[in-house]
Design an enzyme around this catalytic site. Structure first.
Site, PDB file in Angstrom:
ATOM      1  N   GLY A  12       0.816  -1.228   0.000  1.00 22.59           N
ATOM      2  CA  GLY A  12       0.000   0.000   0.000  1.00 22.59           C
ATOM      3  C   GLY A  12       0.843   1.268   0.000  1.00 22.59           C
ATOM      4  O   GLY A  12       2.079   1.218   0.018  1.00 22.59           O
ATOM      5  N   CYS A 128      -2.921  10.988  10.633  1.00 22.38           N
ATOM      6  CA  CYS A 128      -1.918  11.910  10.072  1.00 22.38           C
ATOM      7  C   CYS A 128      -2.203  13.376  10.388  1.00 22.38           C
ATOM      8  O   CYS A 128      -1.296  14.145  10.730  1.00 22.38           O
ATOM      9  CB  CYS A 128      -1.791  11.716   8.571  1.00 22.38           C
ATOM     10  N   ARG A 241     -10.782  17.683   1.848  1.00 21.87           N
ATOM     11  CA  ARG A 241      -9.872  17.038   0.894  1.00 21.87           C
ATOM     12  C   ARG A 241      -9.632  17.982  -0.270  1.00 21.87           C
ATOM     13  O   ARG A 241     -10.579  18.547  -0.824  1.00 21.87           O
ATOM     14  CB  ARG A 241     -10.509  15.745   0.384  1.00 21.87           C
ATOM     15  N   HIS A 248      -0.423  17.131   3.882  1.00 23.77           N
ATOM     16  CA  HIS A 248      -1.607  17.781   4.445  1.00 23.77           C
ATOM     17  C   HIS A 248      -1.207  19.183   4.927  1.00 23.77           C
ATOM     18  O   HIS A 248      -0.126  19.372   5.479  1.00 23.77           O
ATOM     19  CB  HIS A 248      -2.123  17.003   5.659  1.00 23.77           C
ATOM     20  N   ASN A 321       1.939  13.598   4.755  1.00 24.01           N
ATOM     21  CA  ASN A 321       1.033  12.697   5.489  1.00 24.01           C
ATOM     22  C   ASN A 321       1.469  11.238   5.432  1.00 24.01           C
ATOM     23  O   ASN A 321       1.142  10.456   6.314  1.00 24.01           O
ATOM     24  CB  ASN A 321      -0.393  12.842   4.953  1.00 24.01           C
TER      25      ASN A 321
HETATM   26  C1  11C Z   1      -6.846  10.851   5.462  1.00 22.40           C
HETATM   27  N1  11C Z   1      -6.152  10.887   7.767  1.00 22.40           N
HETATM   28  O1  11C Z   1      -6.042  11.714   5.105  1.00 22.40           O
HETATM   29  C2  11C Z   1      -6.633  10.050   6.724  1.00 22.40           C
HETATM   30  C3  11C Z   1      -5.789   8.857   6.419  1.00 22.40           C
HETATM   31  O2  11C Z   1      -7.214   7.020  10.510  1.00 22.40           O
HETATM   32  O3  11C Z   1      -5.237   6.494   9.876  1.00 22.40           O
HETATM   33  C4  11C Z   1      -5.471   8.018   7.624  1.00 22.40           C
HETATM   34  C5  11C Z   1      -6.675   7.412   8.263  1.00 22.40           C
HETATM   35  C6  11C Z   1      -6.348   6.938   9.636  1.00 22.40           C
HETATM   36  O4  11C Z   1      -7.842  10.561   4.847  1.00 22.40           O
END
Ligand code: 11C
Length: 338
Positions: A12, A128, A241, A248, A321
Site C-alpha cells: 500500500g 496523520c 480534501r 496535508h 502525510n
Molecule cells: C486521510 N487521515 O487523510 C486520513 C488517512 O485514521 O489512519 C489516515 C486514516 C487513519 O484521509
C-alpha cells in the site's frame, strides 16, 4: 539487536514508505517479512536492493516476529494484532482500530514518547492530521498552555490511499481533455456517493458521525486529548480534501493561557523537536505541500497574533502525510522499542 520486522499492508501507499523509511534510517532489520492479503501474496517488494516476496497474512506468519508494522486497514488490524501479540511481537498500528483503547498508548514521540513504555503489545500511531498538529502545538503547550484549538485541514488525496491518488491523476487528465471524469473512490470508497476531487475541494474526510462531524474530525478531537493526556483541550475541526497528491496542510488557531510576544513564539517553534519554521510572509516564505513532500519534519509558517484576542495565535502547518503522518512516526516508535 537485529529484529525480525513484519509489514502488514506492504504493497500500500504507507507500506511503501515504511520500507523506504526502514532503509533510510538504517533500522536494524535481521529479516523483513512483507505481508498482505491473499491477492497480493506472491508479488515482490524491494528492500535494500533485494526482491522480497510478499507472504499471505495469516496468524502463523507472525511466528518469530519482533516488531510488526500494521497499515492495511482497521478491520485487518483487529483481526491480526492479537495474533501477532500472542506470538511475542510488538505491533505498531497505523489504523484507527485501537487508538482510543485505554490499554494502547497513542504516541507521537516529540510529544509523549514516555507512553511507549506502558504498552501491552500494541502501540497506536495517530491519524496523520492529528500528528502534524500536535507536533506544532507541543512547544506552545509546554510554555504557554492552551485549552482551545480550531483547525481547518487541506488534506492530500494520498490519505485515502494509492487508488485514490491514481483516480485524481486520471480525473485531472480527463477533465483537461474535455471528458467526463470517473469517480469511484472519493470522498470515501465504501460509501455509495462519489464526487470528483480534481479541480474541487470536498469537505468530507472519512465517514459521517451522528454529531454532524466526520470521523476524521472527531479523530483530531479525541486523539489530541489522549496524546497530551489532557481532557481540557477542546479541538474544533473541519477536514477538507483538496487535489494535492502528498502533504496535508492545516490552518491552526490556538488560544494560549498566557500572554506572549511573537519572538517567544518563534523561538519556541524554532527550537521544537521535529519542527521547521518557515515564516516570512514579506519574503513569501511559508510551508507548502510540494516542498514538504518526501521530508520527515513538520513545517510551520504564517505565524501571527489574532486581530481580536491578544492570546490567540494563527499558524499554517504542513507535513507529508505518508511520512511524519504515518511511516516516519511508526518507525520512530519502533526505534524507541529497539
Ligand atoms: C486521510 N487521515 O487523510 C486520513 C488517512 O485514521 O489512519 C489516515 C486514516 C487513519 O484521509
Amino acid at each position: 539487536r537485529e529484529m525480525t520486522v513484519a509489514i502488514l499492508g506492504a504493497s500500500g501507499a504507507v507500506g511503501e514508505q515504511l520500507l523506504r523509511n526502514l532503509e533510510a534510517r538504517n533500522f536494524p532489520v535481521k529479516e523483513l517479512r512483507p505481508l498482505a492479503s491473499k491477492r497480493s501474496a506472491g508479488k515482490t517488494i524491494r528492500f535494500r536492493n533485494e526482491e522480497v516476496v510478499i507472504r499471505e497474512a495469516t496468524p502463523e506468519a507472525f511466528e518469530g516476529v519482533d516488531i510488526a508494522l500494521f497499515s492495511a486497514g482497521g478491520g485487518i488490524s483487529k483481526m491480526f494484532a492479537p495474533e501477532a501479540v500472542k506470538r511475542g511481537a510488538v505491533v505498531v498500528d497505523n489504523t484507527n482500530a485501537f487508538r482510543m483503547d485505554p490499554d494502547v498508548p497513542l504516541v507521537v514521540p516529540e510529544v509523549n514518547k514516555e507512553a511507549i513504555k506502558k504498552h501491552k503489545g500494541i502501540i497506536a500511531n495517530p491519524n496523520c492530521s492529528t500528528i502534524q498538529m500536535v507536533v506544532a502545538l507541543k512547544p506552545l503547550y509546554d510554555r504557554f498552555g492552551f485549552e482551545r484549538v480550531i483547525v481547518s485541514t487541506y488534506q492530500a488525496v494520498s490519505g485515502s490511499g494509492a487508488k485514490a491518488m491514481k483516480e485524481l491523476e486520471e480525473q485531472s487528465r480527463a477533465i483537461l481533455e474535455g471528458q467526463e471524469p470517473r469517480t469511484e473512490v472519493m470522498p470515501v470508497g465504501a460509501l455509495d456517493k462519489h464526487y470528483p476531487l480534481a479541480f474541487n475541494a470536498i469537505p468530507q474526510c472519512d465517514v459521517a458521525q451522528e454529531n454532524g462531524y466526520t470521523l476524521e474530525e472527531m479523530k483530531m478531537v479525541r486523539e489530541t486529548k489522549k496524546i497530551f493526556s489532557d481532557d481540557r483541550i477542546g479541538v474544533s475541526a473541519t477536514c477538507v480534501r483538496v487535489p494535492v497528491l502528498r502533504g496535508h496542510s492545516e490552518s491552526v488557531y490556538v488560544e494560549l493561557n498566557k500572554d506572549f510576544d511573537m519572538e517567544e513564539i518563534r523561538h519556541a517553534l524554532r527550537e521544537a523537536e521535529g519542527v521547521i519554521l518557515e515564516d516570512d510572509i514579506a519574503a513569501q516564505v511559508y510551508p507548502m505541500p510540494l516542498n514538504a513532500t518526501g521530508k520527515d519534519e513538520v513545517f510551520v509558517g504564517r505565524v501571527r497574533r489574532d486581530t481580536v484576542n491578544p492570546r490567540g495565535l494563527n499558524m499554517w502547518v504542513v507535513s507529508d502525510n505518508l511520512l511524519k503522518g504515518a511511516a516516519t512516526n511508526a518507525v520512530q516508535i519502533a526505534e524507541y522499542l529497539v
